[in-house]
Write a protein that holds these residues in place. Structure first.
Motif, PDB file in Angstrom:
ATOM      1  N   HIS A 267      11.015  17.676  -7.500  1.00 18.57           N
ATOM      2  CA  HIS A 267      12.049  16.755  -7.009  1.00 18.57           C
ATOM      3  C   HIS A 267      13.248  16.694  -7.949  1.00 18.57           C
ATOM      4  CE1 HIS A 267      13.105  12.582  -5.169  1.00 18.57           C
ATOM      5  NE2 HIS A 267      13.816  13.555  -4.651  1.00 18.57           N
ATOM      6  N   PHE A 270      15.138  19.899  -7.398  1.00 17.34           N
ATOM      7  CA  PHE A 270      15.736  19.874  -6.061  1.00 17.34           C
ATOM      8  C   PHE A 270      17.036  19.069  -6.097  1.00 17.34           C
ATOM      9  CE2 PHE A 270      16.427  17.598  -2.099  1.00 17.34           C
ATOM     10  CZ  PHE A 270      16.474  18.645  -1.182  1.00 17.34           C
ATOM     11  N   SER A 334      14.839   5.563   0.191  1.00 17.82           N
ATOM     12  CA  SER A 334      14.926   6.670   1.142  1.00 17.82           C
ATOM     13  C   SER A 334      14.777   6.176   2.577  1.00 17.82           C
ATOM     14  CB  SER A 334      13.849   7.721   0.836  1.00 17.82           C
ATOM     15  OG  SER A 334      13.967   8.195  -0.475  1.00 17.82           O
ATOM     16  N   ALA A 406      11.652  24.509  -6.016  1.00 22.32           N
ATOM     17  CA  ALA A 406      12.745  23.626  -5.575  1.00 22.32           C
ATOM     18  C   ALA A 406      13.854  24.385  -4.835  1.00 22.32           C
ATOM     19  CB  ALA A 406      13.301  22.842  -6.761  1.00 22.32           C
ATOM     20  N   GLY A 410      13.951  24.375  -0.844  1.00 25.95           N
ATOM     21  CA  GLY A 410      15.190  23.692  -0.467  1.00 25.95           C
ATOM     22  C   GLY A 410      16.069  24.532   0.451  1.00 25.95           C
ATOM     23  N   LEU A 413      14.329  24.885   3.871  1.00 26.57           N
ATOM     24  CA  LEU A 413      14.474  23.667   4.668  1.00 26.57           C
ATOM     25  C   LEU A 413      15.900  23.513   5.184  1.00 26.57           C
ATOM     26  CD1 LEU A 413      12.390  21.078   2.590  1.00 26.57           C
ATOM     27  CD2 LEU A 413      11.840  21.964   4.858  1.00 26.57           C
ATOM     28  N   LEU A 453      17.692  16.596   5.035  1.00 28.12           N
ATOM     29  CA  LEU A 453      17.147  17.180   3.814  1.00 28.12           C
ATOM     30  C   LEU A 453      17.194  16.181   2.666  1.00 28.12           C
ATOM     31  CD1 LEU A 453      16.086  19.968   2.746  1.00 28.12           C
ATOM     32  CD2 LEU A 453      18.422  20.425   1.991  1.00 28.12           C
ATOM     33  N   TYR A 456      14.421  13.296   3.749  1.00 30.83           N
ATOM     34  CA  TYR A 456      13.021  13.673   3.962  1.00 30.83           C
ATOM     35  C   TYR A 456      12.304  14.044   2.671  1.00 30.83           C
ATOM     36  CZ  TYR A 456      14.122  14.031   8.980  1.00 30.83           C
ATOM     37  OH  TYR A 456      14.500  13.771  10.267  1.00 30.83           O
ATOM     38  N   VAL A 457      12.984  14.805   1.796  1.00 35.20           N
ATOM     39  CA  VAL A 457      12.335  15.296   0.575  1.00 35.20           C
ATOM     40  C   VAL A 457      11.851  14.149  -0.320  1.00 35.20           C
ATOM     41  CG1 VAL A 457      12.704  16.555  -1.588  1.00 35.20           C
ATOM     42  CG2 VAL A 457      13.422  17.564   0.585  1.00 35.20           C
ATOM     43  N   CYS A 461       7.934  13.359  -1.208  1.00 33.93           N
ATOM     44  CA  CYS A 461       7.562  13.373  -2.633  1.00 33.93           C
ATOM     45  C   CYS A 461       6.974  12.026  -3.056  1.00 33.93           C
ATOM     46  CB  CYS A 461       8.778  13.706  -3.501  1.00 33.93           C
ATOM     47  SG  CYS A 461       9.309  15.422  -3.418  1.00 33.93           S
TER      48      CYS A 461
END
Length: 493
Positions: A267, A270, A334, A406, A410, A413, A453, A456-457, A461
């Motif tokens: 994360h 990313f 989030s 990542a 990434g 996605l 993106l 959601y990530v 996580c």
């Protein structure tokens, strides 16, 4: 913590320890921002050489942590009678390593900014040299956190000093914007040479200060009860390594931590990899041209400020509870952002920045958890001496795949969400804008894909980490028991 001071410099141990983070960060932050740009934009490295270099670096970056940790700590692994060895000299050994790797790390930084070889060759040599010395510094500096102190209060104080100096080190990010010019690198090179000199001298002076402290107190420390015995000298390295791996596999807490840490590293990287993409495609013209670089600069500094606050919470509630709260905050933010949608620009701006800041802040607390795992390993396996560097190196090895996953996951996605492959459809290196962007529907769909993106990530996580972290038991009574068992045998600062 007792403030041992040198007669020459009169600098407390925690200040000297923390200052090493300053001399690392003033150069490392500049490296992170510019090393790819200068090879791609200035030295014109070709794509094949760039990817070959990255693959070689990936292998080296993954292996050097456990290898250096093993080299440093293999002599302390097994029990048994043999050569007498003092606990305080472990600290001196780590400081001796920092005394020569620190200056070499600073010199290797300078190798990026002047072209002295074929770009592809220079890229590989510079990356591997720089990362090798950086790994040595990280391992020994982190291991000192476990070796200098045992109590949670003292460790958080040492960590907070490192955060304070890291804030000062982050100033180099802001200063670098003033001198960075791809067309004329003279000012930037002078700036980097100054940073190199400051870092080199800083490592030389502060490691000598710390060495002087412990050489002065070594006899007194050893008189207490820190005379240890090394393992059987005849035992093979292969047997010791096999034994260590077997012992580590019995540590349930280490395995749960490794899974959580893998997701955390993923994360963190990313966020770093896709920070410019989110700024450009989600905020775009809604922010002034100078706001993007400012947000990037803040994202380097703010985690260190946050860490000072988080560490005060750690002293009050414990590291485990604070990390769990941070996972909950990440999940809550989030979900709020998902429900609000991509059109609330200032909320979006706050979320993009805070997501990176909170995630990086969590990363900076994990050394405290690994230090606790060092204590648990020491107690469970009845070691003569804690194998701090080896534990930190093994933890790094198991988390490094997240660094590679990542950008790979990434970009995959991103292609799934937007239909835009930055490697195939872009007209320039790492294009982050869709082609035919004049079409409103394409821009809108691409923006929505980027937003998905972005949201959601961290949700996935956070949910994964909360589930894994709930299985981690090295807190509360168990941690108190481990601390009391280790404090009964060794005490340093």
């Amino acid at each position: 913590m007792h403030s041992h001071k040198t007669e020459l410099f009169s600098i407390p141990v925690d200040i000297a320890y923390g200052s090493l983070a300053l001399f690392q960060n003033i150069v490392h932050n500049v490296f992170l921002l510019y090393h790819v740009d200068i090879f791609v934009s200035v030295y014109k490295i070709d794509k094949t050489s760039f990817w070959i270099g990255e693959m070689i670096f990936l292998v080296w970056n993954s292996l050097n942590d456990p290898v250096f940790g093993w080299i440093s700590d293999k002599r302390y692994l097994s029990a048994g009678k043999g050569k007498s060895f003092s606990a305080s000299s472990i600290v001196l050994q780590r400081l001796e390593a920092l005394l020569w790797t620190g200056p070499l790390f600073a010199v290797s930084f300078m190798g990026f900014w002047v072209q002295w070889a074929y770009p592809g060759l220079q890229f590989v040599i510079c990356l591997c040299l720089y990362d090798g010395f950086l790994t040595m510094i990280d391992l020994h500096h982190a291991a000192l956190l476990a070796d200098l102190a045992i109590s949670a209060e003292t460790r958080t104080r040492l960590n907070s000093r490192a955060s304070m100096f890291s804030i000062l080190g982050s100033a180099s990010v802001f200063l670098s914007y003033a001198v960075w010019n791809k067309d004329n690198l003279r000012s930037f090179r002078i700036f980097c040479a100054i940073l190199t000199l400051v870092s080199l001298l800083g490592f030389l002076v502060m490691t000598r200060v710390l060495k002087q402290v412990f050489q002065k107190n070594m006899e007194k420390m050893d008189e207490v009860k820190n005379s240890l015995s090394l393992s059987n000298e005849g035992e093979s390295d292969k047997h010791k390594l096999k034994s260590f791996v077997g012992e580590l596999m019995t540590q349930t807490n280490f395995k749960w931590f490794a899974v959580m840490n893998l997701v955390q590293v993923f994360h963190c990287h990313f966020n770093s990899n896709f920070f410019p993409l989110f700024l450009e495609n989600l905020l775009g013209n809604a922010i002034s041209p100078g706001m993007g670089p400012f947000l990037i600069g803040i994202s380097f500094v703010a985690p260190h400020f946050n860490n000072l606050y988080f560490l005060s919470l750690c002293r009050k509630y414990g590291v485990y509870a604070v990390i769990r709260i941070l996972f909950c905050v990440k999940l809550a933010l989030s979900i709020v952002m998902f429900l609000a949608g991509p059109n609330y620009l200032w909320l979006l701006c706050f979320f993009i920045a805070s997501n990176r800041v909170f995630t990086e802040g969590t990363c900076k607390l994990l050394n405290l958890v690994i230090s606790d795992l060092v204590d648990e390993d020491y107690v469970l396996h009845h070691r003569n001496q804690a194998v701090s560097a080896l534990m930190f190196g093994t933890a790094a090895l198991l988390s490094k795949p997240g660094q590679t996953l990542a950008p790979l996951i990434g970009t995959w996605l991103l292609a799934q969400q937007t239909g835009h492959d930055i490697f195939q459809t872009g007209q320039e290196f790492s294009s982050i804008k869709p082609l035919h962007s004049s079409e409103g529907s394409v821009v809108s769909d691409y923006r929505q894909g980027c937003f998905n993106l972005l949201v959601y990530v961290p949700v996935v996580c956070a949910l994964t980490q909360l589930a894994v972290w709930s299985q981690f038991s090295l807190h509360g009574r168990r941690l108190q028991w481990v601390k009391s068992m280790r404090e009964g045998t060794t005490h340093y600062v």
